[in-house]
Design an enzyme around this catalytic site. Sequence first.
Site, PDB file in Angstrom:
ATOM      1  N   LYS A  70       0.736  -1.156  -0.016  1.00  0.00           N
ATOM      2  CA  LYS A  70      -0.514  -0.208  -0.306  1.00  0.00           C
ATOM      3  C   LYS A  70       0.543   1.412   0.410  1.00  0.00           C
ATOM      4  O   LYS A  70       0.301   2.580  -0.899  1.00  0.00           O
ATOM      5  CB  LYS A  70      -0.994   0.364   1.434  1.00  0.00           C
ATOM      6  CG  LYS A  70      -2.512  -0.287   0.955  1.00  0.00           C
ATOM      7  CD  LYS A  70      -2.618  -0.208   2.299  1.00  0.00           C
ATOM      8  CE  LYS A  70      -2.673  -0.580   3.567  1.00  0.00           C
ATOM      9  NZ  LYS A  70      -2.100  -0.236   5.222  1.00  0.00           N
TER      10      LYS A  70
ATOM     11  N   ARG B 113      10.999  -2.597  12.984  1.00  0.00           N
ATOM     12  CA  ARG B 113       9.682  -1.566  12.906  1.00  0.00           C
ATOM     13  C   ARG B 113       9.177  -2.386  14.736  1.00  0.00           C
ATOM     14  O   ARG B 113       9.614  -3.923  14.403  1.00  0.00           O
ATOM     15  CB  ARG B 113       8.766  -1.574  12.128  1.00  0.00           C
ATOM     16  CG  ARG B 113       8.795  -0.318  12.896  1.00  0.00           C
ATOM     17  CD  ARG B 113       7.472   0.489  10.826  1.00  0.00           C
ATOM     18  NE  ARG B 113       6.025   0.033  11.593  1.00  0.00           N
ATOM     19  CZ  ARG B 113       5.520   0.301  10.341  1.00  0.00           C
ATOM     20  NH1 ARG B 113       6.069   0.711   9.534  1.00  0.00           N
ATOM     21  NH2 ARG B 113       3.978  -0.453  10.402  1.00  0.00           N
TER      22      ARG B 113
ATOM     23  N   ARG C 255      -1.485  -7.864  14.125  1.00  0.00           N
ATOM     24  CA  ARG C 255      -1.812  -7.157  12.615  1.00  0.00           C
ATOM     25  C   ARG C 255      -2.921  -7.613  12.172  1.00  0.00           C
ATOM     26  O   ARG C 255      -3.629  -7.127  11.258  1.00  0.00           O
ATOM     27  CB  ARG C 255      -0.609  -6.800  12.200  1.00  0.00           C
ATOM     28  CG  ARG C 255       0.146  -5.907  13.279  1.00  0.00           C
ATOM     29  CD  ARG C 255       1.386  -4.901  12.864  1.00  0.00           C
ATOM     30  NE  ARG C 255       0.870  -3.813  11.197  1.00  0.00           N
ATOM     31  CZ  ARG C 255       2.251  -4.207  10.577  1.00  0.00           C
ATOM     32  NH1 ARG C 255       3.809  -5.024  11.614  1.00  0.00           N
ATOM     33  NH2 ARG C 255       2.205  -4.019   9.607  1.00  0.00           N
TER      34      ARG C 255
HETATM   35  P1  ADP Z   1       1.036  -1.449   7.562  1.00  0.00           P
HETATM   36  O1  ADP Z   1      -0.609  -0.711   7.131  1.00  0.00           O
HETATM   37  O2  ADP Z   1       2.162  -1.749   7.374  1.00  0.00           O
HETATM   38  O3  ADP Z   1       0.203  -2.196   8.845  1.00  0.00           O
HETATM   39  P2  ADP Z   1       0.454   1.477   8.702  1.00  0.00           P
HETATM   40  O4  ADP Z   1       1.767   1.929   8.754  1.00  0.00           O
HETATM   41  O5  ADP Z   1      -0.842   1.998   7.989  1.00  0.00           O
HETATM   42  O6  ADP Z   1       1.189   0.132   8.920  1.00  0.00           O
HETATM   43  O7  ADP Z   1       0.270   1.595  10.350  1.00  0.00           O
HETATM   44  C1  ADP Z   1       0.780   1.319  11.272  1.00  0.00           C
HETATM   45  C2  ADP Z   1       0.196   1.457  13.073  1.00  0.00           C
HETATM   46  O8  ADP Z   1      -1.051   2.870  12.967  1.00  0.00           O
HETATM   47  C3  ADP Z   1      -1.709   0.281  12.296  1.00  0.00           C
HETATM   48  O9  ADP Z   1      -0.929  -0.812  13.184  1.00  0.00           O
HETATM   49  C4  ADP Z   1      -2.040   0.808  13.727  1.00  0.00           C
HETATM   50  O10 ADP Z   1      -1.684   1.539  15.355  1.00  0.00           O
HETATM   51  C5  ADP Z   1      -1.964   2.600  13.368  1.00  0.00           C
HETATM   52  N1  ADP Z   1      -2.893   3.708  12.482  1.00  0.00           N
HETATM   53  C6  ADP Z   1      -2.707   3.960  11.744  1.00  0.00           C
HETATM   54  N2  ADP Z   1      -3.674   4.156  10.479  1.00  0.00           N
HETATM   55  C7  ADP Z   1      -5.040   4.205  11.742  1.00  0.00           C
HETATM   56  C8  ADP Z   1      -5.999   3.665  11.762  1.00  0.00           C
HETATM   57  N3  ADP Z   1      -6.680   4.612  10.414  1.00  0.00           N
HETATM   58  N4  ADP Z   1      -6.885   3.790  13.156  1.00  0.00           N
HETATM   59  C9  ADP Z   1      -6.222   2.821  13.869  1.00  0.00           C
HETATM   60  N5  ADP Z   1      -4.682   3.280  13.542  1.00  0.00           N
HETATM   61  C10 ADP Z   1      -4.539   3.713  12.649  1.00  0.00           C
END
Ligand code: ADP
Length: 210
Positions: A13, A158, A169
């Site tokens: 993504k 990370r 996750r």
């Molecule tokens: P990935 O897509 O690799 O899981 P992201 O960088 O998009 O990682 O997100 C990392 C973390 O940030 C998530 O696991 C969550 O804890 C938090 N997070 C990001 N976006 C949201 C959202 N829209 N709502 C709730 N938590 C979020």
Amino acid sequence: MRIVMLGAPGAGKGTQAKKISEKFDIPHVSTGDILRKEIKNETELGLEAKSFVESGKLVTDELVIEIIKNFIQGDSAENGFLMDGFPRNLAQAKKFAEMLEEIELKLDHVINIDVDNSEIINRLGMRRTCKECQKITSVAESSNGASCPECGGELFIRKDDEKEVIAHRLEVYEKETQPLIEYYSESGILIDIDGLGTEEEVTERILKSL
Ligand code: ADP
Ligand code: ZN
């Protein structure tokens, strides 16, 4: 152009979002990046989000809605946007729809990058982040496993890419985020993209489908 990008963690993504947003010259809004920055800077928001992010849980809807609201109300949203990591559950999607409706805007596309679970687990296990520039790399791909191909900085795993957290996750993704695929397909704006192949191949597929 207003786009939402969906996909499991590790589906690619973020990488694709960056390319597509550059191509159409629209801001790339990554809630994950925003949260990590706030955590690094130890802001109030960051302190609130830290334990959630590091254990692979979603932060509260209130918190992310606040981030998105600030963005939507700012000038940079005028030419469109690409959302990466938001919305992440039905409650956020509905709230987002309300916010857009209030300012009479509509989403153009929701791009779902599809990659199966075994590949996801593989990819996340190889994922490293640069301490200096935050770039994400795969150690299998980089010629020099110990440093960032972009800036030479040191790579690290990370907190939420650690094995035990990855499994959590993926569970959160299936339970909370996957229902959005159906939600957006009902409104007829969903595009399914096969996420296997090289970065360039996936970008090509996306661009062709828009
Ligand atoms: P990935 O897509 O690799 O899981 P992201 O960088 O998009 O990682 O997100 C990392 C973390 O940030 C998530 O696991 C969550 O804890 C938090 N997070 C990001 N976006 C949201 C959202 N829209 N709502 C709730 N938590 C979020
Ligand atoms: Zn770097």
